[in-house]
Design a protein around this motif. Sequence first.
Motif, short mmCIF file in Angstrom:
data_model
loop_
_atom_site.label_atom_id
_atom_site.label_comp_id
_atom_site.label_asym_id
_atom_site.label_seq_id
_atom_site.Cartn_x
_atom_site.Cartn_y
_atom_site.Cartn_z
N GLU A 169 0.85 -1.20 -0.24
CA GLU A 169 0.07 -0.04 0.04
C GLU A 169 0.79 1.18 0.13
OE1 GLU A 169 -3.01 -0.40 -0.64
OE2 GLU A 169 -3.83 -1.90 0.16
N ALA A 229 0.68 3.91 -3.12
CA ALA A 229 0.38 5.50 -2.83
C ALA A 229 1.51 6.42 -3.15
CB ALA A 229 -0.02 5.48 -1.43
N GLU A 269 -1.18 5.00 8.35
CA GLU A 269 -1.93 5.73 7.59
C GLU A 269 -1.12 7.06 7.13
OE1 GLU A 269 -3.34 4.88 10.56
OE2 GLU A 269 -4.77 3.24 9.86
N LYS A 270 -0.46 7.48 8.00
CA LYS A 270 0.36 8.80 8.06
C LYS A 270 1.67 8.35 6.88
CE LYS A 270 2.77 12.05 10.75
NZ LYS A 270 2.12 13.40 10.07
N ILE A 279 1.43 5.92 4.66
CA ILE A 279 0.79 5.58 3.24
C ILE A 279 0.37 7.13 2.67
CG2 ILE A 279 -1.29 4.83 1.94
CD1 ILE A 279 -1.03 2.36 4.25
N GLY A 280 -0.07 7.97 3.45
CA GLY A 280 -0.71 9.14 3.01
C GLY A 280 0.76 10.12 2.58
N GLU A 281 1.95 9.79 3.11
CA GLU A 281 2.89 10.86 3.11
C GLU A 281 4.18 10.38 2.49
OE1 GLU A 281 3.94 13.09 6.63
OE2 GLU A 281 1.84 13.21 7.15
N TYR A 282 4.17 9.03 2.31
CA TYR A 282 5.63 8.58 1.82
C TYR A 282 5.90 9.11 0.30
CZ TYR A 282 8.52 5.14 -0.52
OH TYR A 282 9.76 4.56 -1.27
N ARG A 306 6.03 12.12 -0.63
CA ARG A 306 5.63 13.31 -1.17
C ARG A 306 6.56 14.54 -0.75
NH1 ARG A 306 0.09 11.89 -1.33
NH2 ARG A 306 0.24 9.72 -2.29
N SER A 325 7.91 15.64 2.78
CA SER A 325 7.68 14.67 3.85
C SER A 325 8.98 13.92 4.56
CB SER A 325 6.73 13.46 3.31
OG SER A 325 6.78 12.25 3.91
#
Lengths: 309, 290
Positions: free
Chosen positions: B17, B21, B84-85, B87-90, B92, B95
């Motif tokens: 995941e 992402a 979740e953090k 997955i959301g920020e990797y 980016r 980050s």
Amino acid sequence: MNTITNRQIICEVLMERAKADRDIVVLCSDSRGSASLAPFAKAFPEQFVEVGIAEQDLVGISAGLAKMGKKVYAASPASFLSTRSYEQVKVDCAYSGTNVKLIGISGGVSYGALGMSHHSAQDIAAMAAIPGMRVYLPSDRFQTRRLFEALLADEKPAYIRTGRNAVEDTYSQASCPFEMDRATVVCEGTDALIVACGEMVRPAKDAAALLKAEGISAAVLDMYCVKPLDAEGLLSCAAGKRLVATVEEHSPFGGLGSMVAQVIGANDPKRVVNLSLPDAPVVTGTSKEVFDYYGLNAEGIARAVRQKL
Amino acid sequence: MQNLKALSYRLRQNVVEIIMAGRAGHIGGDMSVMEILVALYFHAMNISPENRDDPNRDMFVMSKGHCVEALYAVLAEKGFFPIEKVIGEYSRFASPFIGHPNNKLPGIEMNSGSLGHGLPVAIGMALAQRMDGRSSRTYVVMGDGELAEGSVWEGAMSATQYRLDNLCAVVDRNRLQISGSTEEVMHQDSVEARFAAFGWGVLSVDGNDVDALCAAFDAAKRTSGKPTLIVANTTKGKGSAVMENKADWHHHVPSMEEYGQIMADLKAREAALSRQAEVPGGCGERGARE
């Protein structure tokens, strides 16, 4: 004539402090003799780590020790420390933010007759280009003591270059003005400013005396803190001068001269002349013979200032 | 009590995941190293978000830093940060969850990424632990391709010179690197003999078997007078036939079709392992530190 080397002073300061501070750890790469650190190794075997001729290991192990709270002093010839272990300095010390003080011994052309493999004419440029890495070139034994006392009080990485030979004093036991990361005004003047670091400070001071005798007033600034360069001190000393001369035992690129020219060019444009080693394999001989050959002595510095003024 | 075998397959799904992402990541090595990290963080090491600043904690260096996605999944499971953090920020912009470990993040001790750095750094940590009289230990995970770096062997020498029995190094021996077989690129076939010749205690185990790894870490703790190297024989891309033993999956973002198949394979394996009766007292079920 002074016979006490700056490296002996470093050992002296570290030994004084290591008695009370068990976290001070010294590392060498088969270099304890060249670094004058053999007395430390003998007196504090539990606070001394020998890694053999392995500079990458030297710096990696230093970083690991520092991560655990040790105050680490790693000494190895500047030629090897600044290039062979460059990536460990970049990643394990600067990037990871570990309190490792890297002592480049026998810096510049100290090993004059041994040839280019043993010269470190690129260490300022290399180290200064690493984000977060500080670069210090103390000028004499008194300033070396003050610098190491200051370094023992902070927790950031730094590279310190010292030469192999004893250098004539610039300061004295009674008078060694020192403020961390602020250049020291060695003498005042009105016509020209000579900015020097390390072993070039004393010849710069002598050059100012020669110039004074012929009616040229030159100030001398000891920029032992090459990075972070004391831009404020530099601009204040350069104000009103017609010429800024820099003197360093380094390649013409990326060292003190480049950094001074950058600050002068951006803030107070005027003629800047850079005296340095050439961009070529340096002639071999004793360091004094090498300095004389390239005009990195009092007469050579005075001549350059006289000609360009 | 946790089933570490099934956990390894659940965390592999989190890695996929993260990679889907972020559209980046070293998926092959992430999959091979997973059981090593699970055995370390859920069995061998004394480390948690609660004791992360305790000077007596065990130390860990991820020398094969490019497999950071597996480390993120394990650290998130330990509670250092929410998955979740990650997955959301990797990957980016700006980050902290970048493609290599960095110590701005809780739970990560040292920045890595360039290979061959971790072993000397871990030696420094182990030396400091001994100087300070601590019973804590230091662990480092390297890749097998990484062993071509000369600095690894500088460290291999000094670890035995200083008889660092509080140091345990692991080689993720998946036999593949970015250009192909490690044996073709730069042969490592005698890695056990090489480290043994340097004076290390060497254990060679199935590196995708949590039980075997836990037993090896326990044996390393009982070893005195020398450091231990665990050669963890693994499969690159472990968990799905789509990616197993394929050099071009060193770093590869799965297509949606591949993603579907990989996740189905990982879920099936996790379910099978969850159902499997565990040997009472077996490491796979033990979970907590002894």
